[in-house]
Design an enzyme around this catalytic site. Structure first.
Site, PDB file in Angstrom:
ATOM      1  N   MET A 149      -3.073  -0.042   4.504  1.00  0.00           N
ATOM      2  CA  MET A 149      -1.646  -0.331   4.318  1.00  0.00           C
ATOM      3  C   MET A 149      -0.807   0.943   4.230  1.00  0.00           C
ATOM      4  O   MET A 149       0.287   0.942   3.665  1.00  0.00           O
ATOM      5  CB  MET A 149      -1.445  -1.156   3.034  1.00  0.00           C
ATOM      6  CG  MET A 149      -2.268  -2.428   2.967  1.00  0.00           C
ATOM      7  SD  MET A 149      -2.110  -3.239   1.373  1.00  0.00           S
ATOM      8  CE  MET A 149      -3.465  -4.438   1.465  1.00  0.00           C
TER       9      MET A 149
ATOM     10  N   TYR B  85       4.748  -2.063   1.300  1.00  0.00           N
ATOM     11  CA  TYR B  85       4.604  -3.342   0.580  1.00  0.00           C
ATOM     12  C   TYR B  85       5.262  -3.302  -0.797  1.00  0.00           C
ATOM     13  O   TYR B  85       5.490  -4.345  -1.407  1.00  0.00           O
ATOM     14  CB  TYR B  85       3.132  -3.779   0.480  1.00  0.00           C
ATOM     15  CG  TYR B  85       2.240  -2.844  -0.317  1.00  0.00           C
ATOM     16  CD1 TYR B  85       2.290  -2.773  -1.710  1.00  0.00           C
ATOM     17  CD2 TYR B  85       1.333  -2.010   0.337  1.00  0.00           C
ATOM     18  CE1 TYR B  85       1.470  -1.910  -2.423  1.00  0.00           C
ATOM     19  CE2 TYR B  85       0.513  -1.144  -0.363  1.00  0.00           C
ATOM     20  CZ  TYR B  85       0.587  -1.107  -1.747  1.00  0.00           C
ATOM     21  OH  TYR B  85      -0.208  -0.245  -2.443  1.00  0.00           O
ATOM     22  N   GLU B  86       5.564  -2.111  -1.303  1.00  0.00           N
ATOM     23  CA  GLU B  86       6.266  -2.011  -2.590  1.00  0.00           C
ATOM     24  C   GLU B  86       7.776  -2.168  -2.407  1.00  0.00           C
ATOM     25  O   GLU B  86       8.517  -2.182  -3.395  1.00  0.00           O
ATOM     26  CB  GLU B  86       5.972  -0.646  -3.237  1.00  0.00           C
ATOM     27  CG  GLU B  86       4.519  -0.467  -3.609  1.00  0.00           C
ATOM     28  CD  GLU B  86       4.136   0.986  -3.878  1.00  0.00           C
ATOM     29  OE1 GLU B  86       3.631   1.262  -4.972  1.00  0.00           O
ATOM     30  OE2 GLU B  86       4.351   1.847  -2.994  1.00  0.00           O
TER      31      GLU B  86
ATOM     32  N   ALA C 233      -7.545   5.156   1.095  1.00  0.00           N
ATOM     33  CA  ALA C 233      -8.650   4.226   0.860  1.00  0.00           C
ATOM     34  C   ALA C 233      -8.400   3.065   1.812  1.00  0.00           C
ATOM     35  O   ALA C 233      -7.255   2.677   2.032  1.00  0.00           O
ATOM     36  CB  ALA C 233      -8.645   3.760  -0.582  1.00  0.00           C
TER      37      ALA C 233
ATOM     38  N   HIS D 175      -9.251  -5.394  -6.219  1.00  0.00           N
ATOM     39  CA  HIS D 175      -8.743  -4.037  -6.382  1.00  0.00           C
ATOM     40  C   HIS D 175      -9.666  -3.217  -7.282  1.00  0.00           C
ATOM     41  O   HIS D 175      -9.786  -2.004  -7.122  1.00  0.00           O
ATOM     42  CB  HIS D 175      -7.318  -4.070  -6.938  1.00  0.00           C
ATOM     43  CG  HIS D 175      -6.689  -2.709  -7.008  1.00  0.00           C
ATOM     44  ND1 HIS D 175      -6.438  -1.936  -5.886  1.00  0.00           N
ATOM     45  CD2 HIS D 175      -6.306  -1.947  -8.069  1.00  0.00           C
ATOM     46  CE1 HIS D 175      -5.918  -0.779  -6.255  1.00  0.00           C
ATOM     47  NE2 HIS D 175      -5.826  -0.761  -7.572  1.00  0.00           N
TER      48      HIS D 175
ATOM     49  N   ASN E 204     -14.086  -0.823   0.513  1.00  0.00           N
ATOM     50  CA  ASN E 204     -14.534  -2.223   0.548  1.00  0.00           C
ATOM     51  C   ASN E 204     -14.761  -2.608   2.002  1.00  0.00           C
ATOM     52  O   ASN E 204     -14.193  -1.995   2.900  1.00  0.00           O
ATOM     53  CB  ASN E 204     -13.468  -3.148  -0.071  1.00  0.00           C
ATOM     54  CG  ASN E 204     -12.144  -3.074   0.689  1.00  0.00           C
ATOM     55  OD1 ASN E 204     -11.339  -2.158   0.495  1.00  0.00           O
ATOM     56  ND2 ASN E 204     -11.927  -4.012   1.585  1.00  0.00           N
TER      57      ASN E 204
ATOM     58  N   HIS F 243       1.642   7.106 -12.928  1.00  0.00           N
ATOM     59  CA  HIS F 243       1.747   8.160 -11.914  1.00  0.00           C
ATOM     60  C   HIS F 243       3.111   8.123 -11.245  1.00  0.00           C
ATOM     61  O   HIS F 243       3.394   7.242 -10.460  1.00  0.00           O
ATOM     62  CB  HIS F 243       0.649   8.020 -10.865  1.00  0.00           C
ATOM     63  CG  HIS F 243       0.406   9.301 -10.113  1.00  0.00           C
ATOM     64  ND1 HIS F 243       1.385  10.251  -9.895  1.00  0.00           N
ATOM     65  CD2 HIS F 243      -0.705   9.800  -9.538  1.00  0.00           C
ATOM     66  CE1 HIS F 243       0.883  11.255  -9.222  1.00  0.00           C
ATOM     67  NE2 HIS F 243      -0.382  11.013  -8.992  1.00  0.00           N
TER      68      HIS F 243
ATOM     69  N   SER G  52      -4.997   6.626  -2.532  1.00  0.00           N
ATOM     70  CA  SER G  52      -5.347   5.896  -3.767  1.00  0.00           C
ATOM     71  C   SER G  52      -6.699   6.340  -4.303  1.00  0.00           C
ATOM     72  O   SER G  52      -7.683   6.369  -3.579  1.00  0.00           O
ATOM     73  CB  SER G  52      -5.460   4.391  -3.508  1.00  0.00           C
ATOM     74  OG  SER G  52      -4.427   3.932  -2.715  1.00  0.00           O
TER      75      SER G  52
HETATM   76  I1  8IG Z   1      -8.677   0.188  -0.371  1.00  0.00           I
HETATM   77  O1  8IG Z   1      -9.408  -4.403   3.169  1.00  0.00           O
HETATM   78  C1  8IG Z   1      -8.109  -1.091   0.955  1.00  0.00           C
HETATM   79  N1  8IG Z   1      -6.898  -1.064   1.477  1.00  0.00           N
HETATM   80  N2  8IG Z   1      -5.106  -3.908   4.670  1.00  0.00           N
HETATM   81  N3  8IG Z   1      -7.275  -4.161   3.914  1.00  0.00           N
HETATM   82  C2  8IG Z   1      -6.087  -3.505   3.889  1.00  0.00           C
HETATM   83  N4  8IG Z   1      -5.863  -2.466   3.106  1.00  0.00           N
HETATM   84  C3  8IG Z   1      -6.870  -2.072   2.323  1.00  0.00           C
HETATM   85  C4  8IG Z   1      -8.107  -2.693   2.292  1.00  0.00           C
HETATM   86  C5  8IG Z   1      -8.329  -3.802   3.135  1.00  0.00           C
HETATM   87  N5  8IG Z   1      -8.878  -2.055   1.425  1.00  0.00           N
END
Ligand code: 8IG
Length: 278
Positions: free
Chosen positions: A211, A85-86, A113, A247, A235, A61, A30
């Protein structure tokens, strides 16, 4: 996994580009997909034009692979990953990396990411993945095993190649970065974790949460190719961060760190491609 669809996808990429073998591949996570467009002599093939590829539904995309020469070798750069998750099935999630291995790739770099748990990490840091915790409740190898792809019970004692990690650590240092390394815990998502879940993952040994990546790493190892993984910490994980996760924060940090990421990949790709195990 339909073996014939996989062979058709591999043949399609090799025939379209007139290159019969790709030596390595990179999956761009991402916010990192723009790296592929920097290859001026690359050929872009849209996923919709390759048999069997899952087409991301994300606005703007639909996914593509850039096939590019690098020195006297060839690399595939994938952008537009699909996630569990999609609603995608594991077979679909790993189709791209399996195609890369079928095209000849012996080494695959997975990028993503992720959220940072380890207090040594700050948003914007790149972290090598040393190992993973599969907390998704899924596994791409569930179901009948196709012995043409790999063994029923693959060894997972070194998913992320120690050799490649050592070389990536050198690249980090050459780029002026701390060679952070950590364990990536994969959750199904799409919710970010609760603070209690982050504490659980931390107790279990996780440094990063995300994820993606884990199903692909498993499928690549199943096929006997080498994996190297890198996370961009966008993050701090929930409860580690003093503020709620958003996000927007993720995309802003990815944009800020793009130059660092580009620098590391530019330096590391020649290493990735120069496989001694040909
Ligand atoms: I960018 O804090 C991103 N992807 N599970 N937790 C999970 N997936 C993520 C996170 C996060 N930040």
């Amino acid at each position: 996994m339909n073996y014939h669809t996989l062979m058709a996808a591999s043949a399609s990429i090799r025939m379209f580009t007139g290159v019969d073998r790709y030596d390595a591949a990179v999956v761009l996570g991402s916010g990192l997909g723009s790296y592929a467009t920097a290859f001026n002599d690359g050929v872009e093939i849209k996923f919709v034009d390759i048999p069997g590829f899952p087409i991301p539904k994300v606005a703007g995309h639909s996914g593509s692979v850039v096939a590019a020469p690098l020195g006297n070798k060839n690399v595939l750069l994938f952008s537009g990953r699909v996630h569990a998750y999609e609603g995608w099935e594991m077979d679909e999630i790993v189709f791209g990396v399996r195609t890369a291995v079928a095209c000849g790739a012996k080494r695959i770099m997975l990028t993503n990411a992720a959220g940072g748990i380890n207090p040594a990490y700050a948003p914007g840091d790149l972290v090598m993945i040393s190992d993973h915790l599969n907390l998704t409740g899924r596994n791409p190898l569930v179901g009948a095993n196709d012995d043409r792809l790999g063994p029923r019970f693959p060894d997972m004692s070194e998913v992320y190649s120690a050799d490649l990690r050592a070389q990536l650590a050198d690249t980090f240092r050459e780029s002026g970065l701390v060679p952070h390394e950590g364990v990536y815990a994969a959750f199904l998502g799409p919710t970010y974790e609760t603070p209690a879940e982050v504490q659980m993952a931390k107790t279990l040994g996780a440094d990063l949460v995300g994820m993606s990546t884990v199903p692909e790493a498993i499928a690549i190892r199943h096929m006997g190719a080498e994996v190297v993984g890198v996370s961009l910490v966008t993050n701090l994980a929930a409860g580690i961060s003093p503020t709620p996760l958003s996000h927007d924060e993720v995309t802003e940090t990815a944009a800020r760190a793009r130059a660092t990421f580009t620098n590391v990949l530019d330096r590391f790709l020649p290493t990735l491609i120069d496989s001694p195990i040909d």
